[in-house]
Design a protein around this motif. Sequence first.
Motif, PDB file in Angstrom:
ATOM      1  N   TYR A  40     -27.602  -6.134  34.959  1.00  0.00           N
ATOM      2  CA  TYR A  40     -29.024  -5.839  34.798  1.00  0.00           C
ATOM      3  C   TYR A  40     -29.228  -4.721  33.777  1.00  0.00           C
ATOM      4  CZ  TYR A  40     -30.695  -8.776  38.644  1.00  0.00           C
ATOM      5  OH  TYR A  40     -31.030  -9.840  39.438  1.00  0.00           O
ATOM      6  N   ARG A 105     -41.107 -10.820  39.214  1.00  0.00           N
ATOM      7  CA  ARG A 105     -40.670 -11.347  37.929  1.00  0.00           C
ATOM      8  C   ARG A 105     -41.642 -12.410  37.419  1.00  0.00           C
ATOM      9  NH1 ARG A 105     -35.656 -11.886  39.178  1.00  0.00           N
ATOM     10  NH2 ARG A 105     -35.697 -14.064  39.799  1.00  0.00           N
ATOM     11  N   ARG A 133     -33.442 -11.631  34.381  1.00  0.00           N
ATOM     12  CA  ARG A 133     -32.796 -12.285  35.522  1.00  0.00           C
ATOM     13  C   ARG A 133     -31.352 -12.585  35.142  1.00  0.00           C
ATOM     14  NH1 ARG A 133     -31.949 -17.668  37.084  1.00  0.00           N
ATOM     15  NH2 ARG A 133     -32.999 -18.365  35.178  1.00  0.00           N
TER      16      ARG A 133
END
Length: 381
Positions: A40, A105, A133
């Motif tokens: 991430y 998201r 993602r």
Amino acid sequence: MGIRGLNALVSENAPRAIRSSELKALFGRKVAIDASMCLYQFLIAVRQQDGDVLTNEAGDTTSHLMGFFYRTIRMVNYGIKPCYVFDGKPPVMKGGELEKRLKRRTDAETKLKEAKESGEVEEMHKFQRRTVRVTRQQNDEAKKLLKLMGIPYVEAPCEAESQCAELAKAGKVFGAASEDMDTLCYQPPYLLRNLTAAESRKLKIDEYNIKEVLKGFEMPIEQFVDMCILLGCDYCETIRGVGPVTALKLIRKYGTLEKVVESIEEDPKSKYKVPENWPYKEARELFLHPEVTPGSEVELKWTEPDIEGLIEYMVKENGFSEQRIRDGAGKLKKALKTGTQERLDSFFKVAGTRSSGTKRSAEEDGKKGKKGKNGKAKRRK
């Protein structure tokens, strides 16, 4: 998400548990790193000047590959031996939190589309990062890269943080590196935050000593975990209106979550309401007895990098500069071949416990080591 407000509570109630230092302070340490968190970080932070992710000719994202390659080399050059731990199947109880993340998201994707239509560049960059993602393909690509680099990785059966903590408790590594404060609930001897971002963002590495954390709060680990659940974790929702200060106050007053819940439900005038079927007992079990591969069954081995394999993968398949990859691979090979020297403090048994605020040279530690027949300090077994 981690534990809401825990960092501030630790700083206030157990300040001696935290030590901030530069990357070089971890010279000679083996460290287990939450790879999923790194993915991430790299996908968000490693960007082109226009804010877009790096891609190869096929349009596939390569930001994570650049992040793993260069930041791993930086750590190894500082004498650190990293191993990465990848998430396995998430606990069923985490489903609610994952749904919330998906919704956030999705909302960000809608706002990103609106920002593109209106031409608002700053808003576009902000929402681009919120839509990140991590895919299974990117996980597999990171693993392939690490293998070519000669860096070990572990596939956790469940949560990466708990597996990192298990490796540390088993003595396979010095500590667990993650940004999630809930890692403390799994009781690694040391939690390291900002490890993979420290150099690039001029941040200090924060080292949390779990023994000092519990000592500062004057709690056993079971009570500490109950407090963390009350603060808010990934496994169950919180009691509305209970913030960090109130959570600590309630746990200190009643001792356990059972008694906290009982006191709220028996008080008709209580301003708090416990969620229906609140699964705090199950959350506690996940923290105290997580699903992990026993550390004794894990072998960590650092090997010489496959330089030609790296050229094939990073240059020919993903479009990175051959000279830069060769230079980086050469540095990695040299650092790994030289081998991470043992820290001087690993050769001695030091009298007393070093507090987080005390600086002592390795030579001073050595003078206090136990001596053998030849008058020299014994090595630890």
